[in-house]
Design a protein around this motif. Structure first.
Motif, PDB file in Angstrom:
ATOM      1  N   LEU A  16      -6.895 -66.077   3.571  1.00 48.54           N
ATOM      2  CA  LEU A  16      -5.839 -65.166   3.286  1.00 48.54           C
ATOM      3  C   LEU A  16      -6.481 -63.809   3.084  1.00 48.54           C
ATOM      4  O   LEU A  16      -7.639 -63.625   3.206  1.00 48.54           O
ATOM      5  N   TRP A  17      -5.546 -62.565   2.680  1.00 48.36           N
ATOM      6  CA  TRP A  17      -6.252 -61.330   2.700  1.00 48.36           C
ATOM      7  C   TRP A  17      -6.456 -61.145   1.333  1.00 48.36           C
ATOM      8  O   TRP A  17      -5.655 -61.545   0.261  1.00 48.36           O
ATOM      9  N   ILE A  18      -7.622 -60.330   0.881  1.00 47.98           N
ATOM     10  CA  ILE A  18      -8.222 -59.952  -0.379  1.00 47.98           C
ATOM     11  C   ILE A  18      -8.014 -58.355  -0.373  1.00 47.98           C
ATOM     12  O   ILE A  18      -8.401 -57.834   0.455  1.00 47.98           O
ATOM     13  N   ALA A  19      -7.380 -57.924  -1.413  1.00 48.05           N
ATOM     14  CA  ALA A  19      -7.271 -56.528  -1.795  1.00 48.05           C
ATOM     15  C   ALA A  19      -8.219 -56.121  -2.970  1.00 48.05           C
ATOM     16  O   ALA A  19      -7.953 -56.956  -4.103  1.00 48.05           O
ATOM     17  N   GLU A  20      -9.204 -55.232  -3.168  1.00 49.76           N
ATOM     18  CA  GLU A  20      -9.963 -54.932  -4.260  1.00 49.76           C
ATOM     19  C   GLU A  20      -9.833 -53.482  -4.528  1.00 49.76           C
ATOM     20  O   GLU A  20      -9.955 -52.670  -3.668  1.00 49.76           O
ATOM     21  N   ALA A  21      -9.963 -53.239  -5.773  1.00 52.50           N
ATOM     22  CA  ALA A  21     -10.229 -51.784  -6.360  1.00 52.50           C
ATOM     23  C   ALA A  21     -11.663 -51.757  -6.872  1.00 52.50           C
ATOM     24  O   ALA A  21     -11.854 -52.132  -7.892  1.00 52.50           O
ATOM     25  N   PRO A  22     -12.472 -51.330  -6.296  1.00 55.35           N
ATOM     26  CA  PRO A  22     -13.850 -51.400  -6.431  1.00 55.35           C
ATOM     27  C   PRO A  22     -14.316 -50.611  -7.732  1.00 55.35           C
ATOM     28  O   PRO A  22     -15.214 -50.727  -8.456  1.00 55.35           O
ATOM     29  N   ASP A  23     -13.334 -49.483  -8.032  1.00 58.56           N
ATOM     30  CA  ASP A  23     -13.559 -48.803  -9.386  1.00 58.56           C
ATOM     31  C   ASP A  23     -13.207 -49.407 -10.622  1.00 58.56           C
ATOM     32  O   ASP A  23     -13.508 -49.096 -11.475  1.00 58.56           O
ATOM     33  N   LEU A  24     -12.277 -50.233 -10.262  1.00 54.54           N
ATOM     34  CA  LEU A  24     -11.595 -51.159 -11.556  1.00 54.54           C
ATOM     35  C   LEU A  24     -12.131 -52.561 -11.639  1.00 54.54           C
ATOM     36  O   LEU A  24     -11.391 -53.381 -11.307  1.00 54.54           O
ATOM     37  N   LYS A  25     -13.342 -52.602 -11.843  1.00 57.40           N
ATOM     38  CA  LYS A  25     -13.990 -53.980 -11.750  1.00 57.40           C
ATOM     39  C   LYS A  25     -13.635 -54.780 -12.900  1.00 57.40           C
ATOM     40  O   LYS A  25     -13.731 -54.194 -13.908  1.00 57.40           O
ATOM     41  N   PRO A  26     -13.399 -56.025 -12.801  1.00 57.42           N
ATOM     42  CA  PRO A  26     -13.015 -56.806 -11.827  1.00 57.42           C
ATOM     43  C   PRO A  26     -11.457 -56.867 -11.322  1.00 57.42           C
ATOM     44  O   PRO A  26     -10.795 -57.062 -12.345  1.00 57.42           O
ATOM     45  N   CYS A  27     -10.860 -56.174 -10.486  1.00 63.24           N
ATOM     46  CA  CYS A  27      -9.595 -55.850 -10.028  1.00 63.24           C
ATOM     47  C   CYS A  27      -9.351 -56.281  -8.630  1.00 63.24           C
ATOM     48  O   CYS A  27      -9.834 -55.621  -8.035  1.00 63.24           O
ATOM     49  N   ALA A  28      -8.714 -57.731  -8.426  1.00 66.37           N
ATOM     50  CA  ALA A  28      -8.500 -57.781  -6.939  1.00 66.37           C
ATOM     51  C   ALA A  28      -7.292 -58.668  -6.989  1.00 66.37           C
ATOM     52  O   ALA A  28      -6.743 -59.089  -7.952  1.00 66.37           O
ATOM     53  N   ALA A  29      -6.632 -58.817  -5.839  1.00 67.09           N
ATOM     54  CA  ALA A  29      -5.611 -59.751  -5.519  1.00 67.09           C
ATOM     55  C   ALA A  29      -5.629 -59.960  -4.182  1.00 67.09           C
ATOM     56  O   ALA A  29      -6.414 -59.678  -3.361  1.00 67.09           O
ATOM     57  N   HIS A  30      -4.561 -60.931  -3.678  1.00 72.22           N
ATOM     58  CA  HIS A  30      -4.610 -61.673  -2.564  1.00 72.22           C
ATOM     59  C   HIS A  30      -3.271 -61.883  -1.867  1.00 72.22           C
ATOM     60  O   HIS A  30      -2.358 -61.659  -2.693  1.00 72.22           O
ATOM     61  N   GLY A  31      -2.982 -62.146  -0.623  1.00 72.45           N
ATOM     62  CA  GLY A  31      -1.771 -62.209  -0.044  1.00 72.45           C
ATOM     63  C   GLY A  31      -1.731 -62.630   1.565  1.00 72.45           C
ATOM     64  O   GLY A  31      -2.874 -62.613   2.034  1.00 72.45           O
ATOM     65  N   ALA A  32      -0.697 -63.121   1.897  1.00 73.17           N
ATOM     66  CA  ALA A  32      -0.702 -63.635   3.043  1.00 73.17           C
ATOM     67  C   ALA A  32      -0.710 -62.617   4.357  1.00 73.17           C
ATOM     68  O   ALA A  32      -1.078 -62.889   5.425  1.00 73.17           O
ATOM     69  N   THR A  33      -0.643 -61.328   3.787  1.00 71.82           N
ATOM     70  CA  THR A  33      -0.792 -60.063   4.807  1.00 71.82           C
ATOM     71  C   THR A  33      -1.607 -59.019   4.197  1.00 71.82           C
ATOM     72  O   THR A  33      -1.358 -59.093   3.009  1.00 71.82           O
ATOM     73  N   PRO A  34      -2.079 -58.241   4.996  1.00 75.54           N
ATOM     74  CA  PRO A  34      -2.596 -56.949   4.024  1.00 75.54           C
ATOM     75  C   PRO A  34      -1.596 -56.218   3.113  1.00 75.54           C
ATOM     76  O   PRO A  34      -2.078 -55.966   2.223  1.00 75.54           O
ATOM     77  N   GLU A  35      -0.695 -55.831   3.520  1.00 72.81           N
ATOM     78  CA  GLU A  35       0.399 -55.365   2.752  1.00 72.81           C
ATOM     79  C   GLU A  35       0.855 -55.995   1.678  1.00 72.81           C
ATOM     80  O   GLU A  35       1.070 -55.481   0.230  1.00 72.81           O
ATOM     81  N   GLU A  36       0.929 -57.272   1.494  1.00 72.82           N
ATOM     82  CA  GLU A  36       1.290 -58.173   0.246  1.00 72.82           C
ATOM     83  C   GLU A  36       0.026 -58.105  -0.438  1.00 72.82           C
ATOM     84  O   GLU A  36       0.323 -58.072  -1.612  1.00 72.82           O
TER      85      GLU A  36
END
Length: 72
Positions: A16-36
């Motif tokens: 799946l796709w992972i999205a991270e905010a590197p300035d806000l450790k640890p802050c990440a999420a995932h989804g089936a698409t990049p947009e999700e």
């Protein structure tokens, strides 16, 4: 919140796709698409910032400059 860089990448391990905010450790999420993944990350970022404010933790200044990279 819109001034923090977001990194989005595909995880073969998680399939799946992972999205991270590197300035806000640890802050990440995932989804089936990049947009999700990004939409879910925005929710996580709001929660991260609310929790930091509620607990009087410092809010980091954005350090990373957004850019687009593609690997073939």
């Amino acid at each position: 919140m819109d001034h923090y860089a977001i990194i989005v990448y595909w995880s073969d391990e998680d399939a799946l796709w992972i999205a991270e905010a590197p300035d806000l450790k640890p802050c990440a999420a995932h989804g089936a698409t990049p947009e999700e993944a990004v939409a879910e990350l925005r929710v996580a970022m709001e929660g991260w910032l609310e929790a930091a404010r509620a607990n009087n933790f410092p809010i980091p200044e954005p350090r990373y400059q957004p850019r687009v990279e593609a690997a073939e």
